[in-house]
Design a protein around this motif. Structure first.
Motif, PDB file in Angstrom:
ATOM      1  N   VAL A 194      28.144   5.779   3.538  1.00  0.00           N
ATOM      2  CA  VAL A 194      28.667   4.521   2.988  1.00  0.00           C
ATOM      3  C   VAL A 194      28.456   3.389   3.985  1.00  0.00           C
ATOM      4  CG1 VAL A 194      30.780   3.315   2.333  1.00  0.00           C
ATOM      5  CG2 VAL A 194      30.304   5.581   1.416  1.00  0.00           C
ATOM      6  N   GLU A 195      28.740   3.647   5.257  1.00  0.00           N
ATOM      7  CA  GLU A 195      28.574   2.614   6.280  1.00  0.00           C
ATOM      8  C   GLU A 195      27.105   2.203   6.413  1.00  0.00           C
ATOM      9  OE1 GLU A 195      30.862   0.907   8.081  1.00  0.00           O
ATOM     10  OE2 GLU A 195      32.464   1.937   7.023  1.00  0.00           O
ATOM     11  N   ALA A 196      26.190   3.135   6.209  1.00  0.00           N
ATOM     12  CA  ALA A 196      24.761   2.839   6.348  1.00  0.00           C
ATOM     13  C   ALA A 196      24.184   2.123   5.123  1.00  0.00           C
ATOM     14  CB  ALA A 196      23.988   4.122   6.593  1.00  0.00           C
ATOM     15  N   SER A 197      24.886   2.239   4.004  1.00  0.00           N
ATOM     16  CA  SER A 197      24.353   1.644   2.770  1.00  0.00           C
ATOM     17  C   SER A 197      24.801   0.188   2.628  1.00  0.00           C
ATOM     18  CB  SER A 197      24.814   2.446   1.555  1.00  0.00           C
ATOM     19  OG  SER A 197      26.186   2.221   1.314  1.00  0.00           O
ATOM     20  N   LEU A 239      31.357   9.061   4.926  1.00  0.00           N
ATOM     21  CA  LEU A 239      31.679   7.802   5.598  1.00  0.00           C
ATOM     22  C   LEU A 239      30.441   7.213   6.279  1.00  0.00           C
ATOM     23  CD1 LEU A 239      34.122   5.991   6.097  1.00  0.00           C
ATOM     24  CD2 LEU A 239      34.555   7.286   8.173  1.00  0.00           C
ATOM     25  N   GLY A 240      29.657   8.053   6.901  1.00  0.00           N
ATOM     26  CA  GLY A 240      28.422   7.599   7.534  1.00  0.00           C
ATOM     27  C   GLY A 240      27.428   7.057   6.529  1.00  0.00           C
ATOM     28  N   ALA A 249      28.744  -0.970   2.146  1.00  0.00           N
ATOM     29  CA  ALA A 249      29.731  -0.810   3.210  1.00  0.00           C
ATOM     30  C   ALA A 249      30.827  -1.855   3.147  1.00  0.00           C
ATOM     31  CB  ALA A 249      29.042  -0.859   4.574  1.00  0.00           C
ATOM     32  N   LYS A 292      36.378   0.279   2.458  1.00  0.00           N
ATOM     33  CA  LYS A 292      37.041   0.259   3.769  1.00  0.00           C
ATOM     34  C   LYS A 292      37.115   1.687   4.299  1.00  0.00           C
ATOM     35  CE  LYS A 292      40.065  -3.640   2.806  1.00  0.00           C
ATOM     36  NZ  LYS A 292      41.462  -4.041   2.670  1.00  0.00           N
ATOM     37  N   SER A 293      36.604   1.885   5.479  1.00  0.00           N
ATOM     38  CA  SER A 293      36.611   3.230   6.067  1.00  0.00           C
ATOM     39  C   SER A 293      38.033   3.701   6.369  1.00  0.00           C
ATOM     40  CB  SER A 293      35.762   3.270   7.333  1.00  0.00           C
ATOM     41  OG  SER A 293      36.250   2.351   8.280  1.00  0.00           O
ATOM     42  N   THR A 294      38.980   2.776   6.442  1.00  0.00           N
ATOM     43  CA  THR A 294      40.370   3.167   6.707  1.00  0.00           C
ATOM     44  C   THR A 294      40.962   3.973   5.553  1.00  0.00           C
ATOM     45  OG1 THR A 294      41.139   1.031   5.848  1.00  0.00           O
ATOM     46  CG2 THR A 294      40.814   1.219   8.236  1.00  0.00           C
ATOM     47  N   SER A 321      39.814   2.544  -3.506  1.00  0.00           N
ATOM     48  CA  SER A 321      38.591   1.834  -3.128  1.00  0.00           C
ATOM     49  C   SER A 321      37.815   1.323  -4.329  1.00  0.00           C
ATOM     50  CB  SER A 321      37.685   2.743  -2.292  1.00  0.00           C
ATOM     51  OG  SER A 321      37.158   3.783  -3.108  1.00  0.00           O
TER      52      SER A 321
END
Length: 174
Positions: free
Chosen positions: A69-72, A66-67, A75, A79-81, A172
Motif C-alpha cells: 500500500v505504501e509503495a502504491s 502495508l508495504g 498510500a 493510513k498505516s496507523t 479505511s
C-alpha cells in the motif's frame, strides 16, 4: 529331608518368577521415562509450529500488505496507523505461542522427572513412587494450566487480530 528340599526348590522357583516380574516392571518404567522425554521434544516442536505459525504468518501478511500500500499510488488514501492494533494482536499471539511451547516442553520434562522419581524393588508392586514425586506433580499441574492459559491467549490474540483487521479495513474504506 525331601520336604525341606522341595520347599527350598519351590521358594527358589517363586523367587525367580518374582524376579522376572520385577525386571519386566523395571523395563516398563524405563520405557515410560524414555517415552516422556520423546514426548517433550515432539510436543514442543508441534507447539512452536502450530501456535507461532498462524500468528506469525498474519504479522508477515499485514507487513507485506502495508508495504504494498505504501509503495502504491493509494498510500495517501490509507493510513498505516490502521494496522497498528492488528499487528500488535498478532505479535501477542506469536509471543504467547512461543511461551506456550516453552511451558509444554517443561510439562513434558517434568513428567519425565516425575516418572524417574521411583524406587525399583524386587517385590510387588516392583516400582514405588517417592514422596518428592507428589510435590513435583503439583508444580507440574500449575505449569500445565499456565500452558493452557497461554495457548488460549494465543488463539484469542489471533481472533482479536482478525477482528481488528476487519475494523481497520472498514475504517479505511478500502
Amino acid at each position: 529331608m525331601t520336604d525341606d528340599n522341595n520347599d527350598f526348590e519351590r521358594a527358589k522357583y517363586f523367587e525367580e518368577i518374582n524376579r522376572d516380574h520385577a525386571l519386566r516392571a523395571h523395563d516398563r518404567n524405563a520405557t515410560e521415562q524414555n517415552d516422556y522425554l520423546k514426548a517433550a521434544l515432539d510436543t514442543s516442536a508441534l507447539a512452536i509450529r502450530s501456535l507461532i505459525l498462524v500468528n506469525g504468518a498474519a504479522v508477515i501478511s499485514l507487513l507485506a500488505f502495508l508495504g504494498a500500500v505504501e509503495a502504491s499510488a493509494g498510500a495517501a488514501a490509507f493510513k498505516s496507523t490502521y494496522l497498528v492494533w492488528p499487528i500488535l494482536w498478532f505479535a501477542l499471539g506469536v509471543g504467547s505461542g512461543a511461551f506456550t511451547a516453552v511451558l509444554a516442553y517443561l510439562v513434558n520434562l517434568m513428567d519425565h522427572g516425575i516418572a524417574s522419581l521411583v524406587t525399583l524393588i524386587w517385590e510387588h508392586p516392583y516400582v514405588v513412587r517417592k514422596k518428592e514425586a507428589d510435590r513435583r506433580q503439583k508444580i507440574r499441574n500449575v505449569v500445565h494450566w499456565l500452558a493452557i492459559i497461554m495457548a488460549a491467549t494465543s488463539l484469542v490474540s489471533f481472533f482479536g487480530g482478525t477482528i481488528s483487521v476487519t475494523c481497520a479495513i472498514m475504517q479505511s474504506g478500502i
